[in-house]
Design an enzyme around this catalytic site. Sequence first.
Site, short mmCIF file in Angstrom:
data_model
loop_
_atom_site.label_atom_id
_atom_site.label_comp_id
_atom_site.label_asym_id
_atom_site.label_seq_id
_atom_site.Cartn_x
_atom_site.Cartn_y
_atom_site.Cartn_z
N TRP A 137 0.86 -1.19 0.00
CA TRP A 137 0.00 0.00 0.00
C TRP A 137 0.90 1.24 0.00
O TRP A 137 1.45 1.61 1.04
CB TRP A 137 -0.88 0.02 1.25
CG TRP A 137 -1.98 -1.01 1.26
CD1 TRP A 137 -2.33 -1.86 0.26
CD2 TRP A 137 -2.90 -1.26 2.34
NE1 TRP A 137 -3.40 -2.64 0.65
CE2 TRP A 137 -3.77 -2.29 1.93
CE3 TRP A 137 -3.06 -0.70 3.61
CZ2 TRP A 137 -4.79 -2.78 2.74
CZ3 TRP A 137 -4.07 -1.20 4.42
CH2 TRP A 137 -4.93 -2.22 3.99
N GLU A 138 1.04 1.87 -1.13
CA GLU A 138 2.00 2.97 -1.25
C GLU A 138 1.36 4.33 -1.46
O GLU A 138 2.07 5.33 -1.56
CB GLU A 138 2.96 2.68 -2.42
CG GLU A 138 3.77 1.41 -2.27
CD GLU A 138 4.70 1.18 -3.45
OE1 GLU A 138 5.42 2.13 -3.82
OE2 GLU A 138 4.69 0.06 -4.01
N ASP A 139 0.02 4.40 -1.54
CA ASP A 139 -0.60 5.67 -1.93
C ASP A 139 -0.52 6.72 -0.84
O ASP A 139 -0.34 7.90 -1.13
CB ASP A 139 -2.06 5.41 -2.33
CG ASP A 139 -2.14 4.58 -3.59
OD1 ASP A 139 -2.17 5.17 -4.69
OD2 ASP A 139 -2.13 3.34 -3.49
#
Length: 473
Positions: A137-139
């Site tokens: 999860w990089e957002d």
Amino acid sequence: MWTGLGPAVTLALVLVVAWATELKPTAPPIFTGRPFVVAWDVPTQDCGPRHKMPLDPKDMKAFDVQASPNEGFVNQNITIFYRDRLGMYPHFNSVGRSVHGGVPQNGSLWVHLEMLKGHVEHYIRTQEPAGLAVIDWEDWRPVWVRNWQDKDVYRRLSRHLVAIRHPDWPPERVAKEAQYEFEFAARQFMLETLRFVKAFRPRHLWGFYLFPDCYNHDYVQNWETYTGRCPDVEVSRNDQLAWLWAESTALFPSVYLEETLASSTHGRNFVSFRVQEALRVADVHHANHALPVYVFTRPTYSRGLTGLSEMDLISTIGESAALGAAGVILWGDAGFTTSNETCRRLKDYLTRSLVPYVVNVSWAAQYCSWAQCHGHGRCVRRDPNAHTFLHLSASSFRLVPSHAPDEPRLRPEGELSWADRNHLQMHFRCQCYLGWGGEQCQWDRRRAAGGASGAWAGSHLTGLLAVAVLAFT
């Protein structure tokens, strides 16, 4: 009498200090049981049927694990859960559209958790065997201040949501409340996700990709003065995520190298301090053990298909092994296998450079574990910043072809010399696997668990004192 006890007491104190400074034990290795795992997670399965350029299967046997990040592959030893593969992760997509609420405080944690079982069950279909499970999860980032540049949209929407509810509040109060709501919801999304997936697939090691990070990318602006060290403020912010480290069962930092750093000491420093920070986090946030650290890297430089130089293989894979990481995951996307030419380049690089180095480091780590740690721990560099590596000595070993069909193309031939053992003793110490203790992981704590652990430790120290007294009286 007292003069006779003097050296004994001195020796006993030295032994007690050595015992007290023992590294925390860590999880035993999974997959092949090797102290340092090298995994291949690149979608190269397309090279054979699609591009008529299959990779050498004997080269691929050099890797402890082979997997693919592509959608169609399930029940692998390494599973990466991208944002669209695990629940209902709130974020903004590439065109700025809100998905599942956009920000975590606007998403539905309950609905997200309801969907997790089906998604995990699809990609990890059985409890066995053990494996690595990485949530990517990089957002947005759970620490408010780290949502800079294009991630500032999460702070803007958070402030907007508060301002709508409280139009009479001054901007400072709106910002403070927005930060609280965002960080609380982000924490809940990450924590509850980890708790659920760990309970559902407990044999897997779970953690988030890119956590921890140390934000040491300032080599572009400060090339002349760049040290690679993690800024103090970022180390402090990592400690604010104690709740995340406490719930994780493995850490997955990233050390992708830009070509700007190719074959430079800056490249090695960039990697070294990122891995050191991950190992620090792995150690300090659990009372009785350290989390295993698996380092994501690439077989090529970022944003291209140029293979890492020999110096940079040492700076990435070699540095991770010497510092005490549990392994590295060599990751790549579909860009590696777009044509016959890209597959050929990758195949040549594997045979010429990557596989010989992987075989060397993997076996060096194994020999060190056997020689130094009785096979019950991994070797860790005594001085993290030293230029010593787990490499097979050229005077004692050579890599020779293996003709057995089920073995890698290369295998080591030779044995550790006295000088090799002395070198390992001088530059490396042991980090024992859970259940083992002692400077060389020679003590079976599980066997001693018939009494309280404190009683076991006390009896061990008493034994050391007794040996010292006998030796000097």
